[in-house]
Design a protein around this motif. Sequence first.
Motif, mmCIF file in Angstrom:
data_model
loop_
_atom_site.group_PDB
_atom_site.id
_atom_site.type_symbol
_atom_site.label_atom_id
_atom_site.label_comp_id
_atom_site.label_asym_id
_atom_site.label_seq_id
_atom_site.Cartn_x
_atom_site.Cartn_y
_atom_site.Cartn_z
ATOM 1 N N ILE A 34 53.534 75.624 49.726
ATOM 2 C CA ILE A 34 52.415 76.576 49.608
ATOM 3 C C ILE A 34 52.731 77.500 48.445
ATOM 4 O O ILE A 34 53.706 78.262 48.495
ATOM 5 N N ASN A 36 51.201 78.837 44.086
ATOM 6 C CA ASN A 36 50.100 78.986 43.122
ATOM 7 C C ASN A 36 48.779 79.337 43.816
ATOM 8 O O ASN A 36 47.812 78.576 43.765
ATOM 9 N N SER A 37 48.730 80.505 44.456
ATOM 10 C CA SER A 37 47.614 80.856 45.332
ATOM 11 C C SER A 37 47.030 82.217 44.979
ATOM 12 O O SER A 37 47.656 82.998 44.261
ATOM 13 N N PHE A 50 44.684 79.455 49.356
ATOM 14 C CA PHE A 50 46.055 79.007 49.140
ATOM 15 C C PHE A 50 46.117 77.535 48.759
ATOM 16 O O PHE A 50 45.407 76.713 49.319
ATOM 17 N N ARG A 51 46.967 77.273 47.803
ATOM 18 C CA ARG A 51 47.260 75.882 47.474
ATOM 19 C C ARG A 51 48.288 75.372 48.464
ATOM 20 O O ARG A 51 49.437 75.812 48.464
ATOM 21 N N CYS A 52 47.862 74.443 49.304
ATOM 22 C CA CYS A 52 48.776 73.838 50.265
ATOM 23 C C CYS A 52 48.815 72.347 49.996
ATOM 24 O O CYS A 52 47.801 71.658 50.144
ATOM 25 N N LEU A 61 43.074 73.115 49.477
ATOM 26 C CA LEU A 61 42.908 74.568 49.495
ATOM 27 C C LEU A 61 42.693 75.027 50.933
ATOM 28 O O LEU A 61 41.889 74.424 51.664
ATOM 29 N N TYR A 95 43.628 72.426 43.319
ATOM 30 C CA TYR A 95 44.863 73.210 43.283
ATOM 31 C C TYR A 95 44.734 74.425 42.375
ATOM 32 O O TYR A 95 43.759 74.589 41.658
ATOM 33 N N ASP A 96 45.722 75.294 42.452
ATOM 34 C CA ASP A 96 45.844 76.499 41.624
ATOM 35 C C ASP A 96 44.571 77.352 41.631
ATOM 36 O O ASP A 96 43.980 77.647 40.574
ATOM 37 N N TRP A 110 39.168 76.711 40.647
ATOM 38 C CA TRP A 110 40.415 75.982 40.902
ATOM 39 C C TRP A 110 40.414 74.726 40.031
ATOM 40 O O TRP A 110 39.408 74.398 39.402
ATOM 41 N N CYS A 277 48.986 83.467 39.958
ATOM 42 C CA CYS A 277 47.560 83.147 40.110
ATOM 43 C C CYS A 277 46.740 84.329 40.611
ATOM 44 O O CYS A 277 45.526 84.207 40.747
ATOM 45 N N THR A 299 55.705 80.912 47.819
ATOM 46 C CA THR A 299 54.945 81.979 47.162
ATOM 47 C C THR A 299 55.704 83.303 47.228
ATOM 48 O O THR A 299 56.251 83.648 48.286
#
Length: 319
Positions: A34, A36-37, A50-52, A61, A95-96, A110, A277, A299
């Motif tokens: 988890i 880059n959120s 959140f990028r998971c 996401l 992502y991101d 994203w 991010c 994170t």
Amino acid sequence: MPWEDRPEGCKNVMWRYSGNPIIGRDALSTSNSIFNSAVVPYGDGYAGVFRCDDTNRRMRLHVGFSKDGVNWDIEEEDIKLVGGDEEVGKWVYGYDPRVTWIEDRFYVTWCNGYHGPTIGCAWTDDFKTFHQLENAFLPFNRNGVMFPRKINGNFAMVSRPSDNGHTPFGDIFYSESPDMKFWGRHRHVMSPAAFEVSAWQCLKIGAGPIPIETSEGWLMIYHGVLQSANGYVYSFGSALLDLEEPWKVIARSGPYLIAPREIYELAGDVPNVTFPCAALHDPATRRIAVYYGCADTVTSIAFGYIDEIVEFTKKTSIV
Ligand code: BMA
């Protein structure tokens, strides 16, 4: 917002939270990582996207909520976007994420899979339903980051055209849209720096958190990449962009603000990555808390003062 004073004896412009990382890789039952959120103030606390990456290593996401910005409840179910055009709305990967409030709602951008990576867009007002909009650009593109207000009467975004892989190049560009559907007025913002001038940002660069409006210009924290003998190294620094013509760079830091050096930044699925991010800031105290992904795995948060970062950007500028 989360805060910890600068540690005794620390002379750096930004410093890390002593409780880093704040989100571990196993916060969900199905998560591999988890990172880059993006987080924003929401209600009497905070919300985030959140990028998971799951244990199939699929990039998804997820929504999360927090009272204090440090301890997060992330939902097990991933975000299911609604309302997208049939052609664009088919989920491939995401992502991101970045999130910002503009006028009357939150916008999320994203890196969205559509024949390769491009910039996906959606809006929400409750972090329950996410309404998908058109992708902003053609593939391949990453790091689409919106400005928190309209500029010249239009929505505004910086992005980083790329390739379909681990892109070994990349400049930041600026674009505008009257309606979040059609994007144009593309302008070049900045290129990687010369190796001999500022090596941490000499291969590629990409915007990080939503830019913060200051009297000296937009404060844009961005990542930069160095190609080392051991692969890419992701650090971050800062730039000041003209308030009304943000493609004009007023100043840009030569030294980085944060570069990988703690063990959780050096070791993980992709070593040597600090990737911001999002940032929370308090206009009264001028404090900022930057949320950044570490080694593509967990994170963390780093703290600073907006005015000190602005001063640092001007004092060390390479433009
Ligand atoms: C970039 C993006 C980021 C990632 C970084 C390092 O291209 O994919 O999500 O953190 O590479 O692997």
